[in-house]
Design an enzyme around this catalytic site. Structure first.
Site, PDB file in Angstrom:
ATOM      1  N   GLY A 151      -4.728   3.744  -3.624  1.00 34.81           N
ATOM      2  CA  GLY A 151      -5.948   4.483  -4.131  1.00 34.81           C
ATOM      3  C   GLY A 151      -5.710   6.134  -4.448  1.00 34.81           C
ATOM      4  N   ASP A 152      -4.440   6.240  -4.312  1.00 35.12           N
ATOM      5  CA  ASP A 152      -3.826   7.622  -4.497  1.00 35.12           C
ATOM      6  C   ASP A 152      -3.936   8.048  -6.287  1.00 35.12           C
ATOM      7  OD1 ASP A 152      -3.516   9.849  -3.491  1.00 35.12           O
ATOM      8  OD2 ASP A 152      -1.995   9.570  -2.197  1.00 35.12           O
ATOM      9  N   ASP A 191       0.858  -1.158   0.064  1.00 37.12           N
ATOM     10  CA  ASP A 191       0.064   0.052  -0.135  1.00 37.12           C
ATOM     11  C   ASP A 191       0.864   1.347   0.098  1.00 37.12           C
ATOM     12  OD1 ASP A 191      -2.068   1.609   0.320  1.00 37.12           O
ATOM     13  OD2 ASP A 191      -2.060   1.674   2.461  1.00 37.12           O
ATOM     14  N   LYS A 192       0.440   2.445  -0.463  1.00 42.72           N
ATOM     15  CA  LYS A 192       1.207   3.612  -0.432  1.00 42.72           C
ATOM     16  C   LYS A 192       1.149   4.335   0.894  1.00 42.72           C
ATOM     17  CE  LYS A 192       0.680   7.380  -2.503  1.00 42.72           C
ATOM     18  NZ  LYS A 192       1.076   8.327  -1.402  1.00 42.72           N
ATOM     19  N   THR A 193      -0.208   4.850   1.289  1.00 40.48           N
ATOM     20  CA  THR A 193      -0.301   5.692   2.317  1.00 40.48           C
ATOM     21  C   THR A 193      -0.270   4.816   3.638  1.00 40.48           C
ATOM     22  OG1 THR A 193      -1.965   6.730   0.741  1.00 40.48           O
ATOM     23  CG2 THR A 193      -1.958   7.402   3.260  1.00 40.48           C
ATOM     24  N   LYS A 249      -7.429  -4.348  -5.486  1.00 38.60           N
ATOM     25  CA  LYS A 249      -6.248  -4.645  -4.842  1.00 38.60           C
ATOM     26  C   LYS A 249      -6.195  -6.176  -4.669  1.00 38.60           C
ATOM     27  CE  LYS A 249      -5.283  -0.528  -2.304  1.00 38.60           C
ATOM     28  NZ  LYS A 249      -4.702  -0.069  -0.822  1.00 38.60           N
ATOM     29  N   ASN A 291      -8.605  -0.676   4.130  1.00 38.39           N
ATOM     30  CA  ASN A 291      -8.568  -0.821   2.779  1.00 38.39           C
ATOM     31  C   ASN A 291      -7.392  -1.824   2.184  1.00 38.39           C
ATOM     32  OD1 ASN A 291      -6.463   0.999   3.167  1.00 38.39           O
ATOM     33  ND2 ASN A 291      -6.849   1.963   1.394  1.00 38.39           N
ATOM     34  N   ARG A 350      -0.474  14.967  -1.292  1.00 34.39           N
ATOM     35  CA  ARG A 350      -2.042  14.879  -1.322  1.00 34.39           C
ATOM     36  C   ARG A 350      -2.973  16.306  -1.514  1.00 34.39           C
ATOM     37  NH1 ARG A 350      -2.626   9.695   1.095  1.00 34.39           N
ATOM     38  NH2 ARG A 350      -4.772  10.140   2.156  1.00 34.39           N
ATOM     39  N   PHE A 365     -17.611  10.543   4.091  1.00 30.09           N
ATOM     40  CA  PHE A 365     -16.762  10.030   3.059  1.00 30.09           C
ATOM     41  C   PHE A 365     -16.868   8.549   2.815  1.00 30.09           C
ATOM     42  CE2 PHE A 365     -12.833   8.359   1.931  1.00 30.09           C
ATOM     43  CZ  PHE A 365     -12.462   9.282   0.992  1.00 30.09           C
TER      44      PHE A 365
END
Lengths: 339, 1152
Positions: free
Chosen positions: B693-694, B404-406, B815, B839, B612, B558
């Site tokens: 997701g970015d 994952d990135k974040t 993913k 996520n 971001r 959200f």
């Protein structure tokens, strides 16, 4: 303060074990160790091999088949199983002194003492003198558990029943007369078997313990009369019986029968002519077996066996050769292992 | 389980309906006819599996369901029924031991569960019954009871909050024990319930129990005298979950809706699906081979037996007569029982103990991970967590890393960097001026040459202050004043020296996402302070230190699909406004185009810098518009079915025609040593895929920063942008691009040598591949008529030839889809997923190994992972160090076990040729039983726990070493064949060496002869020494434990043999070994043959060891191992937690 406590509670122990940092010895089998090691081991093995080989060479063995298959053999006449109480004789001569103490073995071949059902066919409690099992032997003894009249057989089982019952008498022919070579029947079985493992019932006379039992069908005498000359060698603690009861590992085997340690023969069998008188009782031809007698003396390594000495010599020289090869290899490609 | 099944049986009717009706306080309601109290289960929590009565049968049944145990049981039964060579004890004892140990372990764990259950079930709670407060045991709570809970108590069942002691009708809850999130969550009472609970007459209609913690729909009908019942919607914000704790609230009243095993907590107890490691598959394959060997051995012996017996005189020699029973038995039956007997005789080739040892190794071995102090993170005060021990070795086999990135590559520690209002850039700087190509920033509020109008500015900042779900944490006494605390921490967010960035620095604000906190703080820098909620009013302090209040009308939450959130507020002046913030892609289509153009440039520039970005928009709602939205939202919230969809539709309808005010840029810093870690992973031959997701630009810059993309990397891009081309159909363009990339990356690339040994630093062109979610779904789910499978395989081939693949704009499920696709691709590579947020859960569960990062986004990833580590940098040691070692250890363990049992049983097989195929065992029963349990088990266990063939530091420094064990290198058929041949060689040697010695069984100098048990004992002695010394030769890392167990085992063998043969054992019928061992030792020949055979057996191994090409320099340079002293003062307490976790979590860790 709080913070510190928290920290120590959660932080993993910093011990050598938990951190997989136990001090460790990290040996490397490098050429520098292995080549000298191999040379040393090789030399030691060759030394042992030579000693073994010489020891084995010095052992004299005299082996005679007396099954009586060949018509020329004196025992041929006895090979018919219907012929009871047959005796035959086996003549041989020694040109030099057969050094003593001489051990006298009988040998059987193609005889599977190692068969499972055969080996299991005995009652150990009975053999340790428990009278309870004189009356009701273990069922593993079947078909030698009870006789036709439902009387218990003691000792029961195939193993005991098939006890070797040829007997031998050795005569030295001295000036045409037969001179009996005295046999020593003591110490042929394991000491522990004779003194601890096998026990007679503590009843005197021994015979009364066997009341209501019958002897094994193959036996000519009941157990308590196996050795009429020595009362302490009867019942289950009979040396011949114990030798028989220790099952051989392989189908071709020999078992110790007597030792020649007494009188004129304490230092061995002198050169001369000998005659072995055999009471031929034990049938082996029905299953293609052979019988033989073996005279042998022993050394520190036991009976004669070339195999061990040769094996040591071969492995020893192999090690030496290998170290040479390694030396050459490493001389060519340097010693990358050494700093 | 049973209880639930019964419930299902009896309550079938109740099950069938989609909702349940609950009468609050068991009071009949006017609208319904006669109260038929619906049956719900009681509030007893049963997490235990057994009771005293059913423990034995149930546990045994469970254990014998395992195929291995069942096999051993069958062998045991055969031994009992058929006349077999070995007594049932030989296989019964180990089996009994294993079963007992497992049963005790499971029993103990169940006892713990019982205790925990009782603690929960017997807990006293206060229930309102007919106006009186009554004390009840928790298990007696019935659905419909009104329960009182005071501060710091946990909720006894799932409750609908009716009344709170707080004025604003909320209560705070922490769900730490449910999902590990320790922040306070706000829950709301049902609006308009009466103050007087005794007179409340209401029914609750809600969905049937379901395990999702974050979903709940229901509605409440409130009956007042002669009035139409009022209907209120119920959502997760009204539901208090069992297991959560009440905080900051004196007491609450709630009505029980789900009880006992139907609470969400209980429904979540179900264990995860079990993952199996590749090593286990290898073991099973080897087992099959050995089973074949076993069966063929038995077949050969049976055949030969009857061939041999057909020769005259051999079937029934006079000395070994058959019993009547044997004569009567049918020939074929005899053959069959003989076959079974041989099977029993040789069954030791597949030992029970291997399973035990493998399980023990895994179980104990996993402690080293949780013990490792390098994994300890002082910031969160935690080390690594091992949720399963079954996958240790899989860590050494990873080929694909999905990250994952974040929060994983980056810290998820947001800092407000700059914003852009109406096209003008604002950058905050602490001191001095900073020149930017665009503007000069200066002071807390920048006065620029060009700047947006003041109204716009303030509107934007108000938007930031209002459009969020952040809560202000109440001061807890130690801190003086919230405002000060908030002020202080602005500067301290980032400890640049890498020291502690404590969560406490975020005190003041609590939010589900760190972005929101960053934005609120950002607004604060420019003078707008969010002071918190007061009942339904949001209070904001503006630049002039005036407090403005806004009535919060609706929060449009959200969600990852919409990628935006909104609030509807009413100002003092009565205007209704909607503020919306979200990703550029979801905002831009909903605002006016000319505004977009002014801001897009900023957004894109910020994105390429790795920030971001969020866009902020607003809309003034006319009263008609608002009324329409209001009714829409209320209706949707009341819906019992498809509530989500309905809400979504309303949201989408409301969030249109907005005007864009600005954009924000928030920086998310890279994790410590992220680049080094990624480099190491790539060096180890792993392919790293970033799934995020970015936005593409942000993700790409992160990839460059992490050195996943190098300057030389050629990027192949397959995104929506590249697909939009010349108005052609997207499919065509996709096809064309795929073919083109395939040509470049796969066909033109030089062939990779054997897959594993590709040198990563060579001049080979590196390829990076970028794909986005939309395109991915096009590739994966393209219309059936087009060659979709062709796309997929093309895509896979390209990806496999790229060092790094970046997938952006991914939904969580996508993913998992990607992981699944790679997992099932050719060669079934081992995949690893690492992530920190909810996520990532789907991909963590999907991959072979799932790693959770104990990050800021809650604990869901950690709960669902197999291993959890505090930081990304720990992944390097986990894989390259621990993983490599574990793999080597277990591979060696498995091979060694098969080997040692092969050379154990081979002589026994050969002996059949010398005992008339009569199933005579070569070894005594005690030896047969003890060989695997006592004589040879401890050294290999110790070795497989402590071995470090290459020490940890070297493994970490040379990532390429990881490739040595890639693709299950030590458990392929080659090594297996080698070990098998070694076993056969040694077995032959043992047997025939002694066989030739026994050509004259007079082995003692007193002329006495040795029998069959002496034969077996000599072979066995050689065997035990050889296999132990073989292990000693394989050991590269001799700690005192190794010395102790290796030499100890041999000493124990000697001691045991003496002892076993030295006594007449009263309980034994047969004293076969009486003095056999002692007699053997009195024979020089026996000594010499033992020494000879041991040396000869090990000779090839020694030669191989010496002549093998010396390893590279890395294996030699070992740092001196000095470590002691300092650590001793610390308390020895760290292991307790993981152990508890594991007893609670699953049944997968059962021994065997």
């Amino acid at each position: 303060m709080m913070k510190e406590e928290l920290e120590t509670a959660n932080r993993p122990d910093n011990t050598a074990f938990t951190q997989q940092r136990l001090p460790a010895w990290q040996p490397m089998l490098s050429a520098g160790i292995v080549i000298p090691g191999f040379v040393l081991i090789g030399l030691a093995f060759i030394g042992i091999g030579v000693a073994l080989f010489i020891a084995s060479q010095n052992i004299t063995v005299l082996e005679k088949d007396y099954t009586g298959v060949e018509t020329t053999s004196d025992c041929y006449k006895c090979s018919n199983p219907s012929d009871k109480n047959c005796t035959c004789k086996l003549d041989f001569s020694l040109s030099i002194l057969f050094e003593g103490p001489v051990f006298f073995y009988y040998g059987l071949s193609n005889y599977f003492q190692s068969q499972r059902s055969y080996g299991a066919s005995k009652d150990e409690y009975q053999l340790s003198g428990d009278l309870e099992y004189f009356k009701t032997p273990i069922s593993a003894c079947s078909p030698y558990q009870y006789d036709a009249n439902q009387k218990p057989i003691v000792p029961c089982g195939s193993l005991a029943n098939s006890m070797f019952n040829d007997t031998f008498k050795l005569y030295q022919i001295v000036n045409g007369t037969k001179k009996l070579v005295p046999f020593d029947g003591k110490g042929i079985a394991w000491w522990t078997d004779y003194n601890i493992k096998y026990r007679n019932p503590s009843v005197t006379p021994l015979k009364s313990a066997f009341n209501g039992t019958v002897k094994p069908s193959f036996w000519s005498k009941p157990a308590y009369e196996l050795d009429t000359s020595d009362p302490s060698n009867n019942g289950f603690v009979n040396q011949d019986f114990l030798v028989w009861m220790r099952r051989a590992a392989l189908p071709d085997f020999r078992k110790l029968y007597r030792r020649i340690t007494e009188g004129d023969y304490a230092s061995g069998l002198p050169a001369g002519n000998y005659s072995l008188e055999i009471a031929y009782n034990y049938p082996v031809l029905s299953f293609g077996g052979r019988k033989k007698v073996v005279f042998s003396n022993v050394s520190w390594m036991g009976g004669k066996n070339q195999f061990l000495g040769i094996a040591y010599l071969v492995v020893g020289s192999l090690c030496v050769v290998m170290s040479m090869v390694m030396l050459i290899v490493y001389a060519k490609f340097k010693f990358p292992e050494d700093d | 389980m049973l209880r639930r099944r019964l419930n299902r049986l009896f309550g079938r009717d109740e099950r069938r309906v989609d909702s349940r009706t609950i009468y609050v306080g068991h009071r009949p309601c006017p609208a319904t006819e006669a109260l038929t109290p619906p049956k719900f289960c009681d509030n007893r929590i049963v997490s235990s599996k057994y009771t005293v009565w059913n423990f034995l049968p149930k546990n045994l049944f469970e254990q014998f369901r395992r195929i291995a145990n069942f096999y051993f049981l069958i062998i045991f039964l055969v031994q009992v029924i058929v006349d077999t060579p070995t007594s049932p004890v030989t296989s019964g004892l180990p089996l009994f031991f294993v079963i007992t140990v497992t049963a005790i372990k499971q029993g103990y764990e169940d006892w713990l569960r019982h205790k925990a259950d009782n603690e929960v079930n017997k807990y006293l709670v206060t229930v309102l019954e007919d106006g009186r407060r009554a004390c009840k045991e928790s298990e007696k709570i019935k659905v419909g009871d009104v329960v009182e809970v005071v501060e710091d108590e946990t909720f006894p069942c799932d409750l609908i909050l009716l009344q709170s002691s707080r004025e604003d009708e909320t209560c705070f809850v922490t769900t730490a024990s449910l999902d590990g999130e320790s922040n306070h969550k706000t829950h709301y009472t049902v609006p308009d319930t009466e103050r007087n609970l005794e007179s409340l007459s209401a029914t609750i209609e809600c969905e049937q129990p379901q395990p999702d913690l974050y979903k709940f729909v229901g509605r409440m009908h409130i009956y007042r005298n002669n009035q139409e019942p009022a209907v209120r919607s119920l959502g997760p914000e009204n539901l208090l979950l069992k297991g959560a704790t009440l905080k900051n609230t004196q007491k609450i009243y709630g009505v029980a809706v789900y009880s006992g095993m139907e609470t969400k907590m209980a429904l979540n107890y179900q264990g995860k699906s079990q993952k199996r490691s590749a090593v286990e598959k290898s073991i099973n394959a080897f087992l099959l081979v050995y089973l074949c060997i076993l069966v063929s051995k038995a077949l050969v012996c049976t055949t030969l037996k009857y061939v041999w017996q057909s020769r005259p005189g051999q079937d029934e020699p006079w000395y070994n007569q058959k019993t009547q029973k044997e004569k009567d038995t049918n020939l074929y039956l005899k053959m069959f029982t003989d076959f079974l007997s041989f099977m029993v005789l040789f069954n030791f080739i597949i030992p029970v103990s291997m399973y035990v040892t493998v399980e023990m190794q895994k179980f104990l071995g996993s402690f080293f991970i949780s013990w490792d102090k390098d994994f300890f993170d002082p910031e969160i005060q935690e080390g690594a967590l091992v949720n399963t021990s079954d996958l240790n070795e899989e860590l050494g086999q990873v080929e694909y890393v999905f990250t994952d990135k974040t929060g994983t590559l980056t810290q998820n520690n947001m800092e407000f960097i700059e914003c852009c209002i109406d096209g003008f850039q604002y950058k905050y700087a602490d001191s001095g001026t900073e020149l930017d190509g665009f503007c000069v920033t200066d002071g807390p509020v920048n006065i620029l040459q060009q700047k947006a109008g003041r109204e716009k500015e303030e509107l934007f900042l108000r938007a930031l202050c209002l459009c969020h779900t952040v809560q202000v944490k109440e001061a807890t006494g130690q801190e003086d004043g919230v405002a000060d605390g908030v002020e202080d921490q602005v500067d301290g967010v980032m400890g640049l020296d890498g020291e502690t960035v404590r969560p406490a620095d975020l005190r003041g604000f609590i939010a589900s996402s760190p972005d929101e906190v960053a934005l609120v703080k950002g607004a604060m820098k420019y003078g707008f302070k969010f002071l918190g909620m007061e009942s339904k009013n949001m209070r904001v302090m503006n630049r002039n230190n005036d407090v403005e209040t806004y009535e919060l009308l609706h929060v449009l939450n959200f969600d990852p699909v919409r990628r935006r959130m909104s609030v509807i507020v009413r100002t003092k002046s009565g205007d209704t406004m909607l503020f919306c913030k979200g990703a550029d892609s979801s905002i831009f289509p909903r605002v006016r185009q000319e505004e977009v153009d002014r801001i897009r440039m900023h957004v894109e520039r910020n994105a390429t810098e790795g920030y971001r970005t969020l866009c902020v928009a607003y809309k003034l709602l006319s009263s008609e518009e608002y009324d329409q939205a209001d009714t829409g939202l209320r209706e949707a919230k009341l819906a019992l079915q498809d509530r989500e969809e309905k809400l979504m539709a309303v949201y989408n309808q409301v969030e249109t025609g907005m005007s864009l005010i600005g954009a924000t840029a928030v920086e998310d810093r890279l994790q410590e040593e992220a680049a080094e870690t990624m480099e190491a992973l790539q060096g180890a031959g792993m392919k790293v895929w970033v799934l995020t997701g970015d936005k593409m630009e942000t993700a790409k810059s992160t990839c460059y920063a992490c050195r996943l993309f190098q300057r030389s990397t050629e990027l192949l891009e397959l995104t929506v942008r590249t697909l939009v081309d010349l108005g052609r159909k997207r499919e065509e363009r996709l096809h064309e691009l795929l073919l083109d990339y395939h040509k470049r990356a796969v066909q033109d690339a030089p062939p990779i040598k054997a897959g594993v040994t590709r040198s990563w630093s060579s001049a080979n062109q590196d390829y990076g591949f970028i794909i986005d979610g939309a395109t991915l779904s096009l590739v994966l789910n393209s219309s059936p008529d087009s060659n979709s499978s062709c796309y997929k395989s093309l895509f896979l081939q390209i990806c496999q030839n790229c060092t790094t693949v970046l997938c952006c704009r991914m939904a969580p499920l996508q993913k998992a889809q990607i992981v699944k696709m790679v997992k099932n691709s050719k060669g079934s590579p081992i995949t690893l997923s690492i992530g920190d947020g909810a996520n990532d859960v789907s991909m963590i569960l999907e991959a072979h190994v799932g790693i959770g990062i104990k990050g800021r986004e809650g604990r869901q990833a950690v709960r669902n992972s197999d291993y959890a580590i505090p930081k990304l940098k720990h992944l390097k040691k986990l894989l390259l160090g621990h993983g490599h070692l574990y793999y080597v250890r277990i591979a060696h363990l498995v091979q060694y076990f098969f080997y040692k049992n092969l050379c154990f049983i081979l002589p026994q097989f050969l002996y059949q040729f010398f005992c008339g195929y009569s199933q005579q065992p070569l070894y005594d029963a005690a030896y047969l039983t003890m060989y695997n349990i006592c004589f040879t088990s401890m050294p290999i266990l110790a070795n497989s726990l402590l071995e470090q063939h290459i020490c940890m530091e070297v493994l970490m420094d040379n990532a390429a070493l990881y490739r040595d064990v890639a693709k299950n290198a030590m458990l392929r058929w080659g090594p297996f064949l080698y070990w098998t041949l070694l076993g056969v060689y040694q077995g032959l040697l043992f047997f025939f060496g002694v066989r030739f010695l026994f050509s004259n069984p007079a082995l003692q100098d007193n002329g006495q002869v040795f029998g069959n048990w002496s034969y077996g004992t000599i072979v066995f002695t050689v065997l035990v020494f050889t296999v132990t010394l073989k292990l000693a030769m394989d050991t590269r890392h001799w700690t005192w434990i190794n010395h102790f167990v290796i030499w100890g085992s041999l000493a124990f063998y000697m001691f045991f043999s003496f002892f076993w043969g030295g006594i007449i054992w009263p309980f034994l019928r047969q004293q076969r070994l009486y003095f056999v061992f002692a007699n053997m030792l009195s024979s020089v020949s026996a000594w010499l043959i033992i020494i000879l055979l041991i040396l000869l057996s090990l000779l090839p191994e020694i030669l191989l060891l010496v002549l093998r090409k010396p390893r590279g320099p890395h294996s030699r340079q070992k740092k001196p191992v000095v470590q002691s002293g300092e650590g001793k003062t610390q308390s020895p307490r760290s292991s307790a937690r993981p152990l508890l976790m594991r007893t609670f979590s699953d049944e997968s860790n059962t021994i065997l």
